[in-house]
Design a protein around this motif. Structure first.
Motif, short mmCIF file in Angstrom:
data_model
loop_
_atom_site.label_atom_id
_atom_site.label_comp_id
_atom_site.label_asym_id
_atom_site.label_seq_id
_atom_site.Cartn_x
_atom_site.Cartn_y
_atom_site.Cartn_z
N MET A 186 0.85 -1.23 0.01
CA MET A 186 0.00 0.09 -0.06
C MET A 186 0.92 1.24 0.20
O MET A 186 0.69 2.47 0.34
CB MET A 186 -1.01 -0.10 1.23
CG MET A 186 -1.84 -1.19 1.28
SD MET A 186 -2.92 -1.37 -0.18
CE MET A 186 -4.24 -0.25 -0.01
N GLY A 187 2.29 1.18 -0.54
CA GLY A 187 2.92 2.23 -0.53
C GLY A 187 2.55 3.20 -1.79
O GLY A 187 2.22 2.79 -2.89
N GLY A 188 2.35 4.71 -1.73
CA GLY A 188 1.75 5.38 -2.41
C GLY A 188 2.85 6.07 -3.25
O GLY A 188 4.13 6.12 -3.05
N LEU A 189 2.44 6.38 -4.41
CA LEU A 189 3.37 6.96 -5.57
C LEU A 189 2.86 8.19 -5.99
O LEU A 189 1.71 7.87 -6.65
CB LEU A 189 3.98 5.94 -6.65
CG LEU A 189 5.17 6.21 -7.45
CD1 LEU A 189 6.31 6.39 -6.73
CD2 LEU A 189 5.06 5.12 -8.42
N ASP A 190 3.61 9.27 -6.36
CA ASP A 190 3.08 10.22 -7.15
C ASP A 190 3.56 10.30 -8.65
O ASP A 190 4.87 10.12 -8.47
CB ASP A 190 3.36 11.71 -6.70
CG ASP A 190 2.60 11.88 -5.34
OD1 ASP A 190 1.37 11.58 -5.53
OD2 ASP A 190 2.82 12.63 -4.37
N PHE A 191 2.93 10.49 -9.51
CA PHE A 191 3.77 10.32 -11.07
C PHE A 191 3.20 11.32 -11.98
O PHE A 191 1.91 11.79 -11.73
CB PHE A 191 3.72 9.03 -11.42
CG PHE A 191 2.33 8.35 -11.61
CD1 PHE A 191 1.27 8.55 -12.65
CD2 PHE A 191 1.95 7.48 -10.46
CE1 PHE A 191 0.06 8.06 -12.70
CE2 PHE A 191 0.59 7.02 -10.51
CZ PHE A 191 -0.27 7.06 -11.52
N ARG A 192 3.50 11.59 -13.04
CA ARG A 192 3.11 12.50 -14.26
C ARG A 192 3.06 11.60 -15.27
O ARG A 192 3.67 10.60 -15.57
CB ARG A 192 4.29 13.46 -14.44
CG ARG A 192 4.44 14.74 -13.38
CD ARG A 192 3.59 15.34 -13.30
NE ARG A 192 3.58 16.45 -12.07
CZ ARG A 192 3.00 17.52 -11.74
NH1 ARG A 192 2.07 17.88 -12.46
NH2 ARG A 192 3.32 18.22 -10.71
N GLN A 193 1.71 11.85 -16.05
CA GLN A 193 1.52 11.36 -17.12
C GLN A 193 1.88 11.78 -18.51
O GLN A 193 1.28 12.86 -18.65
CB GLN A 193 -0.04 11.05 -17.20
CG GLN A 193 -0.49 9.93 -18.28
CD GLN A 193 -1.87 9.63 -18.38
OE1 GLN A 193 -2.59 10.48 -18.96
NE2 GLN A 193 -2.50 8.39 -18.00
N HIS A 194 2.88 11.28 -19.03
CA HIS A 194 3.63 12.05 -19.99
C HIS A 194 3.31 11.23 -21.38
O HIS A 194 3.31 9.84 -21.68
CB HIS A 194 5.16 12.14 -19.91
CG HIS A 194 6.01 13.01 -20.71
ND1 HIS A 194 5.89 14.17 -20.93
CD2 HIS A 194 6.32 12.71 -22.05
CE1 HIS A 194 6.48 14.55 -21.90
NE2 HIS A 194 6.93 13.70 -22.56
N ARG A 195 3.37 11.96 -22.35
CA ARG A 195 3.00 11.33 -23.96
C ARG A 195 4.26 11.29 -24.75
O ARG A 195 5.14 12.13 -24.62
CB ARG A 195 1.98 12.09 -24.70
CG ARG A 195 1.51 11.40 -25.71
CD ARG A 195 0.09 11.89 -26.38
NE ARG A 195 -0.69 11.72 -25.56
CZ ARG A 195 -1.53 10.67 -25.54
NH1 ARG A 195 -1.46 9.80 -26.52
NH2 ARG A 195 -2.54 10.38 -24.71
N PHE A 196 4.45 9.89 -25.04
CA PHE A 196 5.78 9.79 -25.76
C PHE A 196 5.46 9.35 -27.26
O PHE A 196 4.28 8.87 -27.76
CB PHE A 196 6.59 8.46 -25.07
CG PHE A 196 7.06 8.63 -23.88
CD1 PHE A 196 8.18 9.17 -23.63
CD2 PHE A 196 6.31 8.61 -22.98
CE1 PHE A 196 8.69 9.48 -22.33
CE2 PHE A 196 6.65 8.52 -21.36
CZ PHE A 196 7.81 9.03 -21.12
N ALA A 197 6.68 9.81 -28.04
CA ALA A 197 5.99 9.50 -29.57
C ALA A 197 6.10 8.20 -30.22
O ALA A 197 5.42 7.74 -30.87
CB ALA A 197 7.29 10.27 -30.39
#
Length: 304
Positions: free
Chosen positions: A243-254
């Motif tokens: 149940m460890g939390g993680l912050d992330f960013r959703q990036h769009r790749f070519a």
């Protein structure tokens, strides 16, 4: 709730679950190669998790098929419901998305996947996100400690998973049109592949237990994706084993994927991932829509 099953009732319950999991046609063989099917199980997609039935001490449950887990685990809730005794002589260190998690172990009399029966097992406990309303319940992870002994056919589009025990199959290919990718295995059975992200080769953990593909911030930086660029991407949060939390960013790749099976203009997550030697998790969002065959004995991955 867990159900206690006699062998006859267990077979009937699995037959009901497997209504959509009729055995697949046998893969293409080569001279001297025999593949003994040890399991054919229904495979369900719930919230981008691959779920398959496992019997624990005679009681049926669903497990997340997780090639990114070194060891199979049980949730504390499942261990209590099954009345499993603690194993004071053993403990586990589980690698979650937020780092190592130390946990206690329990003793399991019998752990059954298809025709594969393991007895007197010491299994670690790991918290997982809840799956309310599922019957049978989700009880844990089915990891590489079990999967890596077999040829594993994951066919989520047709709702089935098959395990094969090979003999003399070093050069076989499961399908004529398969894309073949070499894998590198750790001693614990984890499988790594060379993925391609925006033209750069990235060491990726083959991780069916990850709902989405994820790159580390360090990997993103090598691709020229700065923190300032990431700050413009949508922010998300996730929860993993322990149940460890993680912050992330959703990036769009070519482009992102494996040679011969690339995706174009595709989103993936970027986060501070604390897994030594892992540059990327190649997750179920990429793997699930395909039929994949993991040949652990010959260190090859096949896709179609």
């Amino acid at each position: 709730m867990f159900r206690s099953l006699s062998p006859l009732l267990a077979a009937a319950a699995l037959a009901g679950l497997a209504a959509c999991a009729a055995p697949a046609p046998p893969p293409q063989a080569v001279a001297g190669c025999t593949l003994e099917r040890r399991a054919v199980l229904p495979l369900r997609n719930v919230r981008n998790f691959m779920l398959a039935p496992v019997t624990v001490n005679g009681k049926l449950a669903l497990f997340v098929v997780d090639t990114g887990a070194e060891a199979s685990t049980l949730t504390p809730q499942a261990a209590r419901a099954l009345n499993l005794p603690r194993d004071p002589g053993h403990g586990s260190v589980l690698l979650g998305i937020s780092g190592p998690v130390r946990t206690a172990n329990v003793r399991v009399r019998e752990f059954v996947v298809g025709d594969v029966v393991r007895t007197d097992q010491s299994i670690g406990l790991g918290e997982m996100p809840a799956f309310p309303g599922l019957h049978p319940p989700v009880a844990g992870l089915l990891g590489s400690d079990v999967l890596s002994h077999f040829e594993v056919d994951l066919d989520l589009p047709n709702g089935r998973m098959s395990l094969y025990e090979p003999r003399g199959c070093e050069h076989f290919t499961p399908w004529p049109d398969a894309v073949a990718v070499p894998i590198v295995r750790t001693r614990s059975g984890l499988a790594f592949v060379d993925a391609i992200v925006d033209g750069v080769t990235v060491r990726a953990l083959l991780d069916t237990g990850a709902r989405t593909t994820l790159l580390t911030r360090e990997t993103a930086a090598t691709l020229g994706i700065t923190d300032a660029r990431l700050a413009q991407d949508p922010r998300r949060t996730g929860i993993g084993i322990g149940m460890g939390g993680l912050d992330f960013r959703q990036h769009r790749f070519a482009e992102l994927g494996l040679p011969g099976a690339m995706q174009r203009d595709v989103p993936a997550n970027v986060a501070e991932l604390r897994l030594p030697g892992v540059e990327m998790l190649l997750g179920a969002d990429y793997l699930g829509p395909r039929r994949i065959w993991i040949s652990y004995p010959t260190n090859r991955l096949f896709l179609r």
